[in-house]
Write an enzyme that holds these catalytic residues in place. Structure first.
Site, PDB file in Angstrom:
ATOM      1  N   ARG A   1      15.879  49.608  32.106  1.00  0.00           N
ATOM      2  CA  ARG A   1      16.070  50.259  30.816  1.00  0.00           C
ATOM      3  C   ARG A   1      15.986  49.235  29.694  1.00  0.00           C
ATOM      4  NH1 ARG A   1      21.152  54.369  30.648  1.00  0.00           N
ATOM      5  NH2 ARG A   1      21.594  53.190  28.762  1.00  0.00           N
TER       6      ARG A   1
ATOM      7  N   ARG B   1      23.549  46.621  36.844  1.00  0.00           N
ATOM      8  CA  ARG B   1      22.668  47.795  36.723  1.00  0.00           C
ATOM      9  C   ARG B   1      21.333  47.408  36.090  1.00  0.00           C
ATOM     10  NH1 ARG B   1      24.526  52.866  33.030  1.00  0.00           N
ATOM     11  NH2 ARG B   1      23.478  51.750  31.373  1.00  0.00           N
TER      12      ARG B   1
ATOM     13  N   ARG C   1      26.443  46.943  22.682  1.00  0.00           N
ATOM     14  CA  ARG C   1      26.867  48.326  22.928  1.00  0.00           C
ATOM     15  C   ARG C   1      28.373  48.432  23.109  1.00  0.00           C
ATOM     16  NH1 ARG C   1      23.387  49.459  27.664  1.00  0.00           N
ATOM     17  NH2 ARG C   1      24.360  51.490  27.812  1.00  0.00           N
TER      18      ARG C   1
ATOM     19  N   ARG D   1      29.999  60.727  19.764  1.00  0.00           N
ATOM     20  CA  ARG D   1      30.189  59.285  19.875  1.00  0.00           C
ATOM     21  C   ARG D   1      30.733  58.685  18.589  1.00  0.00           C
ATOM     22  NH1 ARG D   1      26.370  58.027  24.250  1.00  0.00           N
ATOM     23  NH2 ARG D   1      26.598  55.880  24.889  1.00  0.00           N
TER      24      ARG D   1
ATOM     25  N   LYS E   1      30.687  57.315  33.237  1.00  0.00           N
ATOM     26  CA  LYS E   1      30.819  58.714  32.815  1.00  0.00           C
ATOM     27  C   LYS E   1      29.615  59.558  33.235  1.00  0.00           C
ATOM     28  CE  LYS E   1      29.795  57.367  28.109  1.00  0.00           C
ATOM     29  NZ  LYS E   1      28.335  57.428  28.180  1.00  0.00           N
TER      30      LYS E   1
HETATM   31  P1  ADP Z   1      25.572  54.658  28.230  1.00  0.00           P
HETATM   32  O1  ADP Z   1      26.182  55.776  28.995  1.00  0.00           O
HETATM   33  O2  ADP Z   1      25.274  53.480  29.101  1.00  0.00           O
HETATM   34  O3  ADP Z   1      26.294  54.310  26.994  1.00  0.00           O
HETATM   35  P2  ADP Z   1      23.601  56.508  27.233  1.00  0.00           P
HETATM   36  O4  ADP Z   1      22.464  56.811  28.125  1.00  0.00           O
HETATM   37  O5  ADP Z   1      24.700  57.500  27.119  1.00  0.00           O
HETATM   38  O6  ADP Z   1      24.155  55.099  27.718  1.00  0.00           O
HETATM   39  O7  ADP Z   1      23.075  56.213  25.745  1.00  0.00           O
HETATM   40  C1  ADP Z   1      22.042  55.287  25.495  1.00  0.00           C
HETATM   41  C2  ADP Z   1      21.810  55.139  23.995  1.00  0.00           C
HETATM   42  O8  ADP Z   1      21.438  56.415  23.426  1.00  0.00           O
HETATM   43  C3  ADP Z   1      23.004  54.693  23.163  1.00  0.00           C
HETATM   44  O9  ADP Z   1      23.201  53.290  23.193  1.00  0.00           O
HETATM   45  C4  ADP Z   1      22.587  55.208  21.767  1.00  0.00           C
HETATM   46  O10 ADP Z   1      21.638  54.387  21.160  1.00  0.00           O
HETATM   47  C5  ADP Z   1      21.901  56.526  22.085  1.00  0.00           C
HETATM   48  N1  ADP Z   1      22.868  57.669  22.008  1.00  0.00           N
HETATM   49  C6  ADP Z   1      23.267  58.474  23.034  1.00  0.00           C
HETATM   50  N2  ADP Z   1      24.158  59.385  22.595  1.00  0.00           N
HETATM   51  C7  ADP Z   1      24.341  59.151  21.273  1.00  0.00           C
HETATM   52  C8  ADP Z   1      25.149  59.731  20.261  1.00  0.00           C
HETATM   53  N3  ADP Z   1      25.975  60.762  20.513  1.00  0.00           N
HETATM   54  N4  ADP Z   1      25.071  59.222  19.006  1.00  0.00           N
HETATM   55  C9  ADP Z   1      24.255  58.214  18.722  1.00  0.00           C
HETATM   56  N5  ADP Z   1      23.483  57.605  19.616  1.00  0.00           N
HETATM   57  C10 ADP Z   1      23.517  58.065  20.885  1.00  0.00           C
END
Ligand code: ADP
Length: 183
Positions: free
Chosen positions: A132, A126, A143, A87, A13
């Site tokens: 990361r 990745r 996750r 989320r 995404k």
């Molecule tokens: P990915 O796209 O691989 O899931 P992201 O970079 O979008 O990773 O998110 C990394 C982390 O940031 C998530 O695992 C979570 O801990 C936190 N995070 C991001 N967006 C949210 C959200 N809307 N609510 C809660 N935690 C979030």
């Protein structure tokens, strides 16, 4: 235009959001990127978020909602693509309330779906490059579990407006599936 892009970790995404943002001239708001930048600044939001993120858990809704309320207000005149927010159901309800108060609405909800085995393989690959802190195998699996429990229910929440996109295949192929629908 306000666009929302959803999908499990590894679905691509973030990649598709970047492509969409340049095609339609939208600001790409990735909550993962915003949180990582808060962590590197050492802000109070960053400090609160860090341990949740490292374990692959979600940062509490109230932190995200406060952060996004300010951000969405600041960008209310802009076209946006929201990547990583909402989320959870409470975040989606909060987003509806924020948009209502700003007199705005979501134009499209894109949901990228990919089978879990493909996702885990992609994320492990990745991980070898990204460095990361949340890219270890154990955290990757957590996750996916968190996604199934807390985020997947959003598909039903946005049932009426959702556009489902098959995320298996090359980046280009997935982009063209999206562009076939959003013009
Ligand atoms: P990915 O796209 O691989 O899931 P992201 O970079 O979008 O990773 O998110 C990394 C982390 O940031 C998530 O695992 C979570 O801990 C936190 N995070 C991001 N967006 C949210 C959200 N809307 N609510 C809660 N935690 C979030």
């Amino acid at each position: 235009m306000k666009l929302l892009i959803m999908g499990p970790p590894g679905a691509g995404k973030g990649t598709q959001a970047k492509i969409l943002s340049s095609k339609f001239n939208l600001i790409h708001l990735s909550t993962g990127d915003i949180l990582r930048s808060e962590i590197s600044k050492g802000s109070s939001t960053g400090i609160e978020a860090q341990s949740y993120m490292n374990a692959g858990n979600l940062v509490p809704d109230k932190v995200l909602l406060a952060m996004m309320e300010t951000t969405l207000e600041n960008f209310k005149e802009n076209g946006l693509i929201l990547d990583g927010f909402p989320r959870t159901i409470p975040q989606a309800e909060g987003l509806s309330a924020i948009f209502e108060s700003l007199n705005q609405k979501i134009d499209y909800v894109i949901n990228i779906y990919v089978n879990e085995d493909v996702l885990i393989n992609r994320l492990v690959e990745r991980a070898e490059k990204s460095g990361r802190a949340d890219d270890t195998k154990e955290v990757i699996v957590n996750r996916q579990k968190v996604y199934q429990e807390l985020t997947a229910p959003l598909i039903k929440f946005y049932n009426n407006e959702i556009i489902n996109i098959d995320g298996d295949g090359s980046i280009k192929k997935v982009t063209s599936r999206i562009f076939n629908i959003i013009k």
